[in-house]
Write a protein that holds these residues in place. Sequence first.
Motif, short mmCIF file in Angstrom:
data_model
loop_
_atom_site.label_atom_id
_atom_site.label_comp_id
_atom_site.label_asym_id
_atom_site.label_seq_id
_atom_site.Cartn_x
_atom_site.Cartn_y
_atom_site.Cartn_z
N CYS A 32 42.87 -14.21 7.46
CA CYS A 32 44.31 -13.92 7.39
C CYS A 32 44.85 -14.43 6.06
O CYS A 32 44.25 -15.28 5.42
N SER A 33 46.00 -13.87 5.64
CA SER A 33 46.57 -14.26 4.34
C SER A 33 47.82 -15.10 4.56
O SER A 33 48.49 -15.00 5.59
N ILE A 34 48.17 -15.88 3.56
CA ILE A 34 49.37 -16.73 3.68
C ILE A 34 50.63 -15.84 3.80
O ILE A 34 51.56 -16.16 4.53
N VAL A 72 53.84 0.04 4.38
CA VAL A 72 53.40 -1.01 5.31
C VAL A 72 52.80 -2.17 4.50
O VAL A 72 51.72 -2.02 3.92
N PRO A 73 53.48 -3.32 4.42
CA PRO A 73 52.88 -4.48 3.75
C PRO A 73 51.66 -4.95 4.55
O PRO A 73 51.69 -4.99 5.78
N SER A 74 50.61 -5.32 3.83
CA SER A 74 49.35 -5.61 4.51
C SER A 74 48.69 -6.85 3.95
O SER A 74 48.52 -6.99 2.74
N GLY A 75 48.32 -7.78 4.84
CA GLY A 75 47.62 -8.99 4.43
C GLY A 75 46.15 -8.88 4.82
O GLY A 75 45.43 -8.01 4.36
N GLY A 76 45.73 -9.78 5.74
CA GLY A 76 44.32 -9.76 6.18
C GLY A 76 44.08 -8.84 7.36
O GLY A 76 42.95 -8.68 7.80
N ARG A 77 45.17 -8.27 7.92
CA ARG A 77 45.12 -7.39 9.10
C ARG A 77 44.41 -8.04 10.29
O ARG A 77 43.71 -7.39 11.04
N THR A 78 44.61 -9.35 10.42
CA THR A 78 44.14 -10.04 11.62
C THR A 78 45.24 -10.08 12.68
O THR A 78 45.06 -10.69 13.73
N GLY A 79 46.37 -9.45 12.39
CA GLY A 79 47.52 -9.47 13.28
C GLY A 79 47.15 -8.90 14.65
O GLY A 79 46.30 -8.02 14.77
#
Length: 462
Positions: free
Chosen positions: A138-140, A67-74
Amino acid sequence: MTDSLLDSLHSAVPELRLKTDAGDLEHYGRDWTRRWTPNPLAIALPGSVEEVQAVMRWASEHAVKVVPSGGRTGLSGGAVAANGELVLSLERLNKPLSFDRVDRTLTVQAGMPLEAVHNAAREEGLEYPVDFAARGSCSIGGNIATNAGGIRVIRYGNTREWIAGLKVVTADGELLDLNRALVKNSSGYDIRQLMIGSEGTLGIVVEATLRLTDPPPPTNVMLLALTSFEALMEVFAAFRERLQLEAFEFFTDIALKHVLAHGAVKPFDEVHPYYVVTEFATGDEAKEAAAMAAFEACMEAGWVADGVISQSDAQAQQLWRLREGITESLAPHVPYKNDVSVRISRMPAFLEETQKLLGEAYPQFEVVWFGHIGDGNLHINVLKPADMAQADFVRDCEQVTKLLAQALKAHEGSISAEHGIGLVKKNYLDSTRGPAEIALMRGIRQAMDPAGLLNPGKLFDA
Ligand SMILES: Cc1cc2nc3c(=O)[nH]c(=O)nc-3n(C[C@H](O)[C@H](O)[C@H](O)COP(=O)(O)OP(=O)(O)OC[C@H]3O[C@@H](n4cnc5c(N)ncnc54)[C@H](O)[C@@H]3O)c2cc1C
């Protein structure tokens, strides 16, 4: 099994930072939806593109889902890891890499927070114009994977418009260098664009080259109190006709009630049913006169009951907080979120139908409406009563989503305007995409990730 798998990962990528504490598994295994119980295998935090590639080669060899993960604000469950997947967090890849003044591009690592991207662009005297309330966390990379929208789409468009090039690690660990920031490139399929909005199902974005633009003009922020729901599109037309709009956002009295309870400053003594926050270019007398003309026309028509215009940056921020604070103020109520869109021309008919539908369907729940009305995008949040079990609440809400999906299909709209399909809306994908189109999407996913390693179960079941 877990130990031996992680031992083999450690041998394959010796310098890789791995987290396996219960608290970390919980933290990295969920996003803002809070609906699924996190249960990842482990959290991998690569410190370089080469490490991302090595992790994917290892995952391929051992058939481990990732699971690719950024800031997890999704807000769609896209970054949830609930079935023993390896979470691949881009968090440590968070630096700007280069700026090109001639090309007006900024190249950054995918884990860079959106706000840090804004700041890096401003240091060069330019602007990265995609913006919304989760900017600090959140991430770009997550923005690209969801084709994020936000509060300035009406003027600048979605994330898609600003991506000049991407570096992407594929399911089997290859590194793709997509479009290389070319302005013109008519050499076949544009895989860069395919990656945008793919929700981590086709590859892992590791670097992005972003187009920058001129700094925005001086602006003013106005808060309008509307007399009726029907007035909304009329007010939008009156303002759009006269002004260069940077944002046009709508919310209801119930939304306001929640933000005020969260510490925002009350704007008017009286309560009004609907509100708009709009930001528009000013800076000369003609533009200021046009703003007053728009306001007065709306007052005379009886669409607007009251209004306030910002006199300082601090007041502009106060007014913006009334809109931008909504998502956070609702979070404790574990809302069921709908994020729908139609063409702007369809908005009046869709609004009328949806208001009727939700009024009849949800008499027992508090429903909070807000959204980017100037883009045809409405957020409808249903709040869970404190004494209701989560599963019962979701089941009831899903009944209504079926009806909403039918209305969207009839109005040729989308079940996900900007949050993505993820887990939350995958049962409704066919309200927005036809069977032949979904079959093609499956084929693309199969071609790019034949073993089904990347973000399984998200968007659609492979
Ligand atoms: C207060 C608040 C306000 C918000 N307002 C808006 C708004 O106005 N407009 C809007 O569009 N969204 C909004 N959002 C939703 C959210 O912030 C966006 O969807 C954002 O783009 C997610 O970024 P992220 O880094 O948190 O991604 P995550 O939540 O970590 O992941 C989102 C998806 O992207 C994938 N992904 C993450 N990083 C990568 C990568 N490097 N490569 C490949 N796939 C990846 C994940 O697997 C997942 O499917 C809001 C959220 C909050 C909490």
